[in-house]
Design a protein around this motif. Structure first.
Motif, mmCIF file in Angstrom:
data_model
loop_
_atom_site.group_PDB
_atom_site.id
_atom_site.type_symbol
_atom_site.label_atom_id
_atom_site.label_comp_id
_atom_site.label_asym_id
_atom_site.label_seq_id
_atom_site.Cartn_x
_atom_site.Cartn_y
_atom_site.Cartn_z
ATOM 1 N N TRP A 377 0.840 -1.203 0.000
ATOM 2 C CA TRP A 377 0.000 0.000 0.000
ATOM 3 C C TRP A 377 0.879 1.259 0.000
ATOM 4 C CZ3 TRP A 377 0.104 -3.624 3.953
ATOM 5 C CH2 TRP A 377 0.579 -3.212 5.190
ATOM 6 N N HIS A 378 2.088 1.079 -0.570
ATOM 7 C CA HIS A 378 3.000 2.189 -0.834
ATOM 8 C C HIS A 378 3.435 2.923 0.430
ATOM 9 C CE1 HIS A 378 1.880 1.423 -4.966
ATOM 10 N NE2 HIS A 378 0.610 1.664 -4.681
ATOM 11 N N ARG A 379 3.565 2.138 1.515
ATOM 12 C CA ARG A 379 4.111 2.661 2.770
ATOM 13 C C ARG A 379 5.171 1.671 3.227
ATOM 14 N NH1 ARG A 379 3.401 7.537 5.067
ATOM 15 N NH2 ARG A 379 3.449 6.527 7.116
ATOM 16 N N GLN A 380 6.317 1.676 2.543
ATOM 17 C CA GLN A 380 7.295 0.620 2.733
ATOM 18 C C GLN A 380 7.889 0.575 4.139
ATOM 19 O OE1 GLN A 380 10.415 1.262 -0.090
ATOM 20 N NE2 GLN A 380 11.112 3.180 0.825
ATOM 21 N N ASN A 381 7.787 1.656 4.897
ATOM 22 C CA ASN A 381 8.317 1.661 6.260
ATOM 23 C C ASN A 381 7.254 1.377 7.321
ATOM 24 O OD1 ASN A 381 11.093 2.369 5.658
ATOM 25 N ND2 ASN A 381 10.301 4.374 5.052
ATOM 26 N N ASP A 382 6.014 1.142 6.876
ATOM 27 C CA ASP A 382 4.940 0.797 7.811
ATOM 28 C C ASP A 382 4.826 -0.718 7.941
ATOM 29 O OD1 ASP A 382 4.595 3.482 7.777
ATOM 30 O OD2 ASP A 382 2.462 3.453 7.265
ATOM 31 N N VAL A 383 4.236 -1.150 9.046
ATOM 32 C CA VAL A 383 4.117 -2.584 9.326
ATOM 33 C C VAL A 383 2.779 -2.881 9.990
ATOM 34 C CG1 VAL A 383 5.020 -4.505 10.712
ATOM 35 C CG2 VAL A 383 6.612 -2.951 9.579
ATOM 36 N N VAL A 384 2.175 -3.998 9.610
ATOM 37 C CA VAL A 384 1.014 -4.551 10.299
ATOM 38 C C VAL A 384 1.433 -5.877 10.929
ATOM 39 C CG1 VAL A 384 -1.276 -5.572 10.025
ATOM 40 C CG2 VAL A 384 -0.690 -3.472 8.812
ATOM 41 N N GLY A 385 1.060 -6.081 12.178
ATOM 42 C CA GLY A 385 1.356 -7.340 12.857
ATOM 43 C C GLY A 385 0.107 -7.953 13.431
ATOM 44 N N ILE A 386 0.018 -9.282 13.380
ATOM 45 C CA ILE A 386 -1.103 -10.008 13.988
ATOM 46 C C ILE A 386 -0.582 -11.326 14.534
ATOM 47 C CG2 ILE A 386 -1.791 -10.980 11.739
ATOM 48 C CD1 ILE A 386 -4.694 -10.976 12.858
ATOM 49 N N LEU A 424 -4.844 -12.341 21.678
ATOM 50 C CA LEU A 424 -4.795 -11.906 20.290
ATOM 51 C C LEU A 424 -4.200 -10.503 20.295
ATOM 52 C CD1 LEU A 424 -5.626 -11.764 17.225
ATOM 53 C CD2 LEU A 424 -7.827 -10.860 18.044
ATOM 54 N N GLU A 425 -3.211 -10.275 19.428
ATOM 55 C CA GLU A 425 -2.649 -8.925 19.318
ATOM 56 C C GLU A 425 -2.589 -8.514 17.858
ATOM 57 O OE1 GLU A 425 1.175 -6.107 20.532
ATOM 58 O OE2 GLU A 425 1.107 -8.184 21.243
ATOM 59 N N MET A 426 -2.982 -7.254 17.596
ATOM 60 C CA MET A 426 -2.886 -6.657 16.261
ATOM 61 C C MET A 426 -2.336 -5.240 16.416
ATOM 62 S SD MET A 426 -6.486 -7.853 14.480
ATOM 63 C CE MET A 426 -7.490 -7.026 15.716
ATOM 64 N N PHE A 427 -1.447 -4.849 15.511
ATOM 65 C CA PHE A 427 -0.937 -3.486 15.574
ATOM 66 C C PHE A 427 -0.649 -2.949 14.178
ATOM 67 C CE2 PHE A 427 3.105 -5.854 15.583
ATOM 68 C CZ PHE A 427 3.884 -5.113 14.698
ATOM 69 N N TYR A 428 -0.612 -1.617 14.101
ATOM 70 C CA TYR A 428 -0.173 -0.925 12.880
ATOM 71 C C TYR A 428 0.896 0.076 13.308
ATOM 72 C CZ TYR A 428 -0.101 1.462 8.384
ATOM 73 O OH TYR A 428 0.301 1.975 7.173
ATOM 74 N N LYS A 429 2.089 -0.066 12.740
ATOM 75 C CA LYS A 429 3.191 0.845 13.039
ATOM 76 C C LYS A 429 3.454 1.718 11.821
ATOM 77 C CE LYS A 429 7.522 -0.490 12.973
ATOM 78 N NZ LYS A 429 8.818 -1.113 13.298
#
Length: 468
Positions: A377-386, A424-429
């Motif tokens: 999604w063109h945010r190469q330094n962002d991260v989603v974790g689950i 359960l853990e989810m995050f967006y950095k």
């Protein structure tokens, strides 16, 4: 305490002698150590604001019961990473650190025990804020987190890779085949149980069960550090690591036990790299054996049932005699998936007979998760974790808690309805600037503290992290 001070004094003299000798040797070679390239200076600052909503289970009010009322908390840590090259392959590192705050659900009743024996993180075994492991008390405190020397020895003529200056890494060539010796004060988790996707609560998952193997009662003081001697034998496709470390004098205590003949921790890890669909993965097998004053849960339960349980200080937290043995093993894997990110997992177990002495009250644990990069999604330094995690304890541990016992993290006064603790853990950095990251995190915890009569708990957090 006097013996501990003398030991620290000798360690200080040793490092000064090593540094001074290196300087004398290199000053004759164009003032080698005066070059800025031989220094490494980095910094991190992390705050985590976290809160949970109200949940069912208000009938419990034990020593370490997680408050069923809504609660918010703030933790703060800041670290200076200072390193200096000594001679070929050797460097010394020093990390002053400042930490303060607490975790959510802090005990809401007056404690009959010594407050210094506990960290401000109670009520959930897989605690939802990994930074609280660095906090000894709510009041901010400055301390030396790490002070160690590292020596890298090249084993053959295999290729080298130039390591850039980073936190606790001076700029230097790193051979693919090497022997690494690390001695001093550091976190044993700096070397063991590494995982590219779930290991650092300052930049990845928050939950304790996701930053390390839950059932590994790894040697550490209240803030997560200890004095150790570690050796790593590293080849391109495999590695063997072994370490001897100090354990705290009391459970979750800040003072380490220098009676190494009677109190010690041994850790062994085997690492192997493999290929799956032309992607390099890694698997690690870890084993550990700790010897301390930790009493058995069975003996503590007998004292509780007989009405003779010592509470000042608490028997389960101090013990009376050396010889308490806790051992176990764990498996850890990571598998990159290219630009997509990667997947990871851990499984760990310990014998569950003697009291937890350093990390958290978990005797068996399993976790599985994914780390998804923002390139798509063109945010190469962002991260989603689950990730998902499940923790459990032994029958002896259950009986102790049900009899009214409390460890340094858990204790609702009784445990009539034991259930595994599920998370359960989810995050967006998001990377907002070159050195600034902001993370939104959500966690759902079922059966907090293994109590099937309580929860589920919804937790929300905002993490701010600065590094340079």
């Amino acid at each position: 305490m006097q013996h501990n001070s003398r030991t620290h004094h000798w360690f200080g003299l040793f490092f000064l002698l090593v540094t001074g000798t290196a300087q004398a040797q290199q000053d004759n070679n164009n003032n080698y150590l005066d070059s800025l390239q031989n220094w490494s200076l980095h910094f991190q600052f992390t705050t985590i604001a976290q809160g949970h909503t109200g949940f069912k289970g208000a009938g419990y009010d034990g020593r370490n019961t997680l408050s069923a009322q809504p609660d918010t908390a703030l933790s703060v840590t800041t670290t200076l990473f200072l390193g200096r090259r000594l001679w070929k392959g050797a460097a010394v590192y020093l990390n002053p650190e400042l930490a303060g705050g607490r975790g959510v659900g802090h005990r809401n009743s007056q404690s009959p025990y010594d407050e210094s024996l506990y960290a401000p993180a109670v009520g959930i075994a897989g605690f939802p804020n990994g930074e609280t492991f660095r906090i000894g008390s709510a009041r901010p405190a400055l301390y030396i987190a790490r002070f160690y020397i590292e020596q890298i020895i090249r084993l053959d003529k295999s290729p080298t890779k130039e390591a850039q200056s980073d936190a606790n890494q001076v700029e230097e060539p790193i051979p693919a085949s090497r022997l690494v010796i690390t001695a001093g004060k550091f976190s044993i988790a700096d070397i063991f149980d590494n995982n590219a996707y779930a290991h650092d609560p300052r930049s990845q998952f928050f939950n304790w069960t996701l930053m390390n193997m839950g059932a590994w009662d790894y040697p550490a003081n209240t803030r997560g550090y200890t004095w150790s001697l570690a050796t790593e034998y590293i080849r391109p496709t495999y590695a063997v690591r072994v370490a001897a470390s100090l354990m705290p004098i009391v459970a979750n205590g800040n003072v380490l036990d220098w009676n190494v003949g009677k109190s010690n921790a041994l850790t062994l890890e085997l690492e192997h790299k493999f290929q799956v669909l032309r992607r390099a993965g890694t698997v690690r097998l870890l084993g550990f054996r700790n010897v301390t004053k930790a009493p058995t849960y069975a003996s503590a339960t007998q004292l509780l049932q007989a009405g003779t349980y010592p509470t000042d200080p608490a028997y389960i937290l101090t013990g009376t005699n050396y010889g308490g043995v806790k051992y176990g093993f764990g498996l850890n894997f990571e598998q990159p998936l290219g630009d997509v990110g990667g997947v990871f997992g851990r499984a760990s177990w310990n014998n569950g007979q003697t009291a937890t002495w350093a990390f958290t009250e978990i005797d068996r644990s399993f976790s599985l998760g994914a780390y998804i990069g923002g390139t798509r999604w063109h945010r190469q330094n962002d991260v989603v974790g689950i990730a998902l995690a499940q923790n459990g304890i032994s029958a002896e541990h259950i009986a102790f808690l049900n009899a009214g016992g409390s460890g340094f993290m858990l204790g609702d006064g009784s445990l009539p309805n034991y259930k595994p603790e599920n998370s359960l853990e989810m995050f967006y950095k998001a990377r907002l600037a070159h050195t600034l990251y902001l993370t939104l995190d959500y966690q759902l915890v079922q059966n907090p503290g293994y109590n099937g009569d309580r929860g589920p708990v919804n937790l929300f957090a905002l993490r701010t992290h600065v590094e340079f």
